[in-house]
Design a protein around this motif. Sequence first.
Motif, PDB file in Angstrom:
ATOM      1  N   VAL A   1       0.842  -1.200   0.000  1.00 25.40           N
ATOM      2  CA  VAL A   1       0.000   0.000   0.000  1.00 25.40           C
ATOM      3  C   VAL A   1       0.875   1.246   0.000  1.00 25.40           C
ATOM      4  N   VAL A   2       1.903   1.255   0.847  1.00 25.59           N
ATOM      5  CA  VAL A   2       2.791   2.422   0.954  1.00 25.59           C
ATOM      6  C   VAL A   2       3.541   2.650  -0.355  1.00 25.59           C
ATOM      7  N   ARG A   3       4.014   1.581  -0.968  1.00 30.62           N
ATOM      8  CA  ARG A   3       4.730   1.718  -2.249  1.00 30.62           C
ATOM      9  C   ARG A   3       3.813   2.273  -3.326  1.00 30.62           C
ATOM     10  N   TYR A   4       2.590   1.783  -3.370  1.00 26.75           N
ATOM     11  CA  TYR A   4       1.639   2.204  -4.403  1.00 26.75           C
ATOM     12  C   TYR A   4       1.321   3.690  -4.274  1.00 26.75           C
ATOM     13  N   ARG A   5       1.099   4.149  -3.052  1.00 26.37           N
ATOM     14  CA  ARG A   5       0.683   5.539  -2.863  1.00 26.37           C
ATOM     15  C   ARG A   5       1.836   6.531  -3.042  1.00 26.37           C
ATOM     16  N   GLN A   6       3.046   6.026  -3.153  1.00 28.00           N
ATOM     17  CA  GLN A   6       4.171   6.914  -3.433  1.00 28.00           C
ATOM     18  C   GLN A   6       4.129   7.433  -4.863  1.00 28.00           C
ATOM     19  N   THR A   7       3.407   6.728  -5.728  1.00 31.31           N
ATOM     20  CA  THR A   7       3.307   7.132  -7.127  1.00 31.31           C
ATOM     21  C   THR A   7       1.936   7.692  -7.492  1.00 31.31           C
ATOM     22  N   GLN A   8       0.887   7.274  -6.758  1.00 28.53           N
ATOM     23  CA  GLN A   8      -0.453   7.797  -7.032  1.00 28.53           C
ATOM     24  C   GLN A   8      -1.356   7.578  -5.828  1.00 28.53           C
ATOM     25  N   GLN A   9      -2.350   8.445  -5.685  1.00 30.52           N
ATOM     26  CA  GLN A   9      -3.308   8.331  -4.599  1.00 30.52           C
ATOM     27  C   GLN A   9      -4.192   7.094  -4.790  1.00 30.52           C
ATOM     28  N   ILE A  10      -4.581   6.496  -3.699  1.00 31.13           N
ATOM     29  CA  ILE A  10      -5.471   5.332  -3.712  1.00 31.13           C
ATOM     30  C   ILE A  10      -6.893   5.851  -3.527  1.00 31.13           C
ATOM     31  N   ARG A  11      -7.695   5.772  -4.582  1.00 30.09           N
ATOM     32  CA  ARG A  11      -9.033   6.355  -4.544  1.00 30.09           C
ATOM     33  C   ARG A  11     -10.149   5.361  -4.852  1.00 30.09           C
ATOM     34  N   GLU A  12      -9.875   4.407  -5.737  1.00 27.57           N
ATOM     35  CA  GLU A  12     -10.919   3.521  -6.241  1.00 27.57           C
ATOM     36  C   GLU A  12     -10.698   2.082  -5.785  1.00 27.57           C
ATOM     37  N   THR A  13     -11.769   1.288  -5.849  1.00 31.07           N
ATOM     38  CA  THR A  13     -11.644  -0.126  -5.510  1.00 31.07           C
ATOM     39  C   THR A  13     -10.627  -0.814  -6.418  1.00 31.07           C
ATOM     40  N   ASP A  14     -10.548  -0.372  -7.667  1.00 30.03           N
ATOM     41  CA  ASP A  14      -9.576  -0.959  -8.592  1.00 30.03           C
ATOM     42  C   ASP A  14      -8.138  -0.720  -8.129  1.00 30.03           C
ATOM     43  N   ASP A  15      -7.879   0.401  -7.471  1.00 24.72           N
ATOM     44  CA  ASP A  15      -6.542   0.658  -6.920  1.00 24.72           C
ATOM     45  C   ASP A  15      -6.204  -0.384  -5.865  1.00 24.72           C
ATOM     46  N   LEU A  16      -7.153  -0.657  -4.985  1.00 26.32           N
ATOM     47  CA  LEU A  16      -6.908  -1.632  -3.929  1.00 26.32           C
ATOM     48  C   LEU A  16      -6.762  -3.039  -4.502  1.00 26.32           C
ATOM     49  N   LEU A  17      -7.557  -3.359  -5.510  1.00 30.51           N
ATOM     50  CA  LEU A  17      -7.435  -4.678  -6.144  1.00 30.51           C
ATOM     51  C   LEU A  17      -6.060  -4.852  -6.780  1.00 30.51           C
ATOM     52  N   ALA A  18      -5.527  -3.784  -7.377  1.00 28.61           N
ATOM     53  CA  ALA A  18      -4.191  -3.856  -7.975  1.00 28.61           C
ATOM     54  C   ALA A  18      -3.133  -4.095  -6.902  1.00 28.61           C
ATOM     55  N   ILE A  19      -3.291  -3.466  -5.753  1.00 25.80           N
ATOM     56  CA  ILE A  19      -2.346  -3.660  -4.646  1.00 25.80           C
ATOM     57  C   ILE A  19      -2.409  -5.091  -4.130  1.00 25.80           C
ATOM     58  N   LEU A  20      -3.612  -5.639  -4.040  1.00 30.07           N
ATOM     59  CA  LEU A  20      -3.806  -6.963  -3.448  1.00 30.07           C
ATOM     60  C   LEU A  20      -3.529  -8.107  -4.412  1.00 30.07           C
ATOM     61  N   GLU A  21      -3.472  -7.801  -5.711  1.00 26.59           N
ATOM     62  CA  GLU A  21      -3.346  -8.861  -6.725  1.00 26.59           C
ATOM     63  C   GLU A  21      -2.188  -9.832  -6.459  1.00 26.59           C
ATOM     64  N   PRO A  22      -0.994  -9.371  -6.078  1.00 27.71           N
ATOM     65  CA  PRO A  22       0.109 -10.324  -5.836  1.00 27.71           C
ATOM     66  C   PRO A  22      -0.116 -11.233  -4.631  1.00 27.71           C
ATOM     67  N   PHE A  23      -1.068 -10.890  -3.771  1.00 29.42           N
ATOM     68  CA  PHE A  23      -1.268 -11.648  -2.536  1.00 29.42           C
ATOM     69  C   PHE A  23      -2.481 -12.568  -2.597  1.00 29.42           C
ATOM     70  N   THR A  24      -3.115 -12.648  -3.756  1.00 27.79           N
ATOM     71  CA  THR A  24      -4.336 -13.446  -3.881  1.00 27.79           C
ATOM     72  C   THR A  24      -4.072 -14.665  -4.751  1.00 27.79           C
ATOM     73  N   ARG A  25      -4.072 -15.825  -4.128  1.00 28.01           N
ATOM     74  CA  ARG A  25      -4.000 -17.077  -4.885  1.00 28.01           C
ATOM     75  C   ARG A  25      -5.386 -17.398  -5.428  1.00 28.01           C
ATOM     76  N   ARG A  26      -5.412 -17.990  -6.586  1.00 33.16           N
ATOM     77  CA  ARG A  26      -6.684 -18.192  -7.278  1.00 33.16           C
ATOM     78  C   ARG A  26      -7.705 -18.924  -6.409  1.00 33.16           C
ATOM     79  N   GLU A  27      -7.263 -19.960  -5.675  1.00 32.84           N
ATOM     80  CA  GLU A  27      -8.215 -20.756  -4.906  1.00 32.84           C
ATOM     81  C   GLU A  27      -8.737 -20.010  -3.668  1.00 32.84           C
ATOM     82  N   LYS A  28      -8.038 -18.950  -3.254  1.00 37.10           N
ATOM     83  CA  LYS A  28      -8.474 -18.198  -2.075  1.00 37.10           C
ATOM     84  C   LYS A  28      -8.647 -16.706  -2.392  1.00 37.10           C
TER      85      LYS A  28
END
Length: 308
Positions: free
Chosen positions: A171-198
């Motif tokens: 989250v901190v790395r992401y907001r260093q380049t752009q503000q977190i405003r939309e659900t899509d921003d959070l989904l992009a941050i979480l994408e590396p931590f989400t395994r398909r089955e969970k």
Amino acid sequence: MALHDGQHDAVYHTPALLDESVDGLSICPHGVYIDVTFGGGGHSREILRRLGEEGRLIAFDQDEDAAGNITSDPRFTFVHGNFRFLKNFLRYQGVEAVDGILADLGVSSHHFDISERGFSFRFPGELDMRMNRNAQKKASDVLNDYEEGQLSELFFRYGELRNARQIASAVVRYRQTQQIRETDDLLAILEPFTRREKEKKTLAQAFQALRIEVNGEMESLKEMLLQSLRVLKPGGRLCVISYHSLEDRLVKNFFKTGNFEGELIKDFYGNVETPFTVITRKVIVPSEAEQQRNPRSRSAKLRIAEKR
């Protein structure tokens, strides 16, 4: 009848464990009852159906949208406010003690299905998550303003995410380049931590953590439980439907011991001192048939206690 018809309620929110929770109140027709989570009015409607002409129901909801689900009924009073102020609002209404309190702690389907409220990862929209839209702090403010340690703590405590530190760092790395405003921003941050089955579970846990923080849900629940003990008459019932382990643990401990830590307090003779008699020795969960009709009820747990 004071409330809109069942069709509207089904659209706004289908109440979980409806009969079980209202049965748990053991309603006296001329009693005074509280629905601290009005929402679509499903539980309130059933309580009113069982009350007589001299009965009274007071319902709370901090979300202004819920006010659209009510009409006039001489037995019914709607309070636009947070249930954490239960005792003060009752005093304002001239009510000293009540016969029963019902709390359904789940988020209404209405909130999950309205993209602009930002409660769900299923829809693009602003990261808002405020139950009370007059409140200042949004989920986007939490993500943009909290320090990394604070973010790690809330994802771990309220989302029960084992990789909370890594998510907070992302989250901190992401907001260093752009503000977190939309659900899509959070989904992009979480994408590396989400395994398909969970994937859905991980996303739900992260969104839950933010929602709890934004709305101060755990603090509000504690205050409501403590105040319920003060306003319930002896023999009065408290029915609480929870949807995740954090809520359920608080409710279970409070019913069993009168405190949130679950610490047994004994008198001089070794007898356990507790303000409640627990009615549900085993937690009540939805039947398979209800879960099929209403999949969002799957995680619901009902506990019932009676004030001594």
